[in-house]
Design a protein around this motif. Structure first.
Motif, PDB file in Angstrom:
ATOM      1  N   SER A  11       0.757  -1.239  -0.555  1.00  0.00           N
ATOM      2  CA  SER A  11       0.531  -0.028   0.156  1.00  0.00           C
ATOM      3  C   SER A  11       0.845   1.281   0.219  1.00  0.00           C
ATOM      4  O   SER A  11       0.938   2.361  -0.532  1.00  0.00           O
ATOM      5  CB  SER A  11      -0.895  -0.235   1.281  1.00  0.00           C
ATOM      6  N   GLY A 225      -3.476   4.565  -6.788  1.00  0.00           N
ATOM      7  CA  GLY A 225      -2.226   5.336  -5.426  1.00  0.00           C
ATOM      8  C   GLY A 225      -3.577   5.526  -4.812  1.00  0.00           C
ATOM      9  O   GLY A 225      -3.763   5.377  -3.577  1.00  0.00           O
ATOM     10  N   ALA A 229      -4.109   1.002  -2.905  1.00  0.00           N
ATOM     11  CA  ALA A 229      -2.809   1.246  -2.103  1.00  0.00           C
ATOM     12  C   ALA A 229      -4.637   1.665  -0.956  1.00  0.00           C
ATOM     13  O   ALA A 229      -3.249   0.845   0.360  1.00  0.00           O
ATOM     14  CB  ALA A 229      -2.451   2.285  -1.805  1.00  0.00           C
TER      15      ALA A 229
END
Length: 299
Positions: A11, A225, A229
């Motif tokens: 992550s 992201g 994540a």
């Protein structure tokens, strides 16, 4: 537990890779508009899968709704706002040095809000990780440079505080709401919170003037992201104390430096290597994956 640690590490590595990508994106798209579109993208893509459980996937009580709202506000809205505007005002080097304090901020927030105890071992691991991240981001002649500014550094520090609080509220919700549902709901709330600011800065923005490769980078960064994540973090932090999970945020600047080396052709120095080893060693100590032999342990 190893699976939880792997989720946390992946992550934060994805978040780190999204930072240099964000610097490129905000040079073509207004920061608040970029953040709003990212939140909306993730929410729309997740909705069919995240909410198919009906009301069972929703927060159970007012306390959970409050934690979710605070998670969205600090970990998504304010983090993106501070970081995106900060990257416009200061150098990536300065931003990396400042983000090195995220583990300490997460541990401090966990101690103040969740009353989690910070033991001597965890404190040593946090200190080592912070030292490693600082070394990782320093350049010859020091971290300061002509592109740094007090305003930009202050904005990045705001992102650090927001990320620390994000870890605390994520820990409160871990295991209480399915990760996909939590990620979807957090993005819905973040999109609602960001909408007024995005509309206010939309004037004069021409999407057709943005190069196609920037849009591709935006989508890829949002999916990794902003979606993957967060899901990985929620899965991991449900099984790990917030102060220990905070150690993994050390991979944010580490991944950013590696991305610069691999994709931007920047030099990888001995200082970078030493910093990276300190970060990884600190994480290993904090998670218990690495322990000193008993004969080397005082007492």
């Amino acid at each position: 537990m190893r699976a939880a640690y792997l989720n946390l590490a992946l992550s934060m590595a994805l978040v780190g890779l999204s930072v240099p990508a964000s610097k490129v994106i905000v040079s073509h798209i207004p920061p608040l508009v970029a953040a709003e579109m990212r939140f909306a993208l993730v929410a729309v893509l997740l909705a069919p899968f995240a909410l198919r459980g009906g009301t069972a996937a929703l927060p159970r009580n007012g306390r959970d709704w409050t934690s979710l709202a605070l998670l969205s506000l600090f970990g998504m809205v304010l983090f993106n706002l501070f970081l995106l505007y900060g990257l416009r005002e200061t150098s990536a080097v300065a931003a990396g040095i400042i983000t090195s304090t995220i583990p300490a901020m997460t541990a401090l927030g966990a101690a103040l809000i969740l009353r989690e105890r910070i033991g001597a071992g965890s404190a040593a691991a946090i200190a080592l990780a912070v030292v490693g991240m600082v070394a990782l981001n320093l350049r010859p002649g020091g971290g300061g440079g002509p592109d740094d500014s007090v305003v930009g550094n202050a904005l990045v520090l705001g992102a650090v505080v927001s990320e620390g609080l994000y870890g605390v509220f994520a820990r409160q919700l871990g295991g209480r709401i399915p990760p996909l549902a939590l990620t979807c709901l957090a993005n819905v709330l973040a999109a609602a919170m960001m909408a007024p600011g995005a509309l206010a800065t939309l004037g004069g923005f021409d999407p057709s003037a943005v190069p196609g490769w920037v849009w591709l980078l935006f989508v890829a960064s949002g999916l990794t992201g902003g979606l993957l994540a967060v899901v990985l973090w929620m899965r991991g932090i449900a099984h790990v104390p917030a102060n220990r999970a905070g150690l993994f945020t050390g991979l944010i600047p580490a991944a950013g430096v590696l991305a610069a080396v691999l994709f931007l052709g920047e030099a990888f120095t001995l200082a970078h290597a030493a910093g990276l080893l300190c970060v990884l060693f600190g994480i290993a100590m904090g998670t218990g994956a690495l322990r000193l032999p008993k004969r080397f342990t005082p007492g």
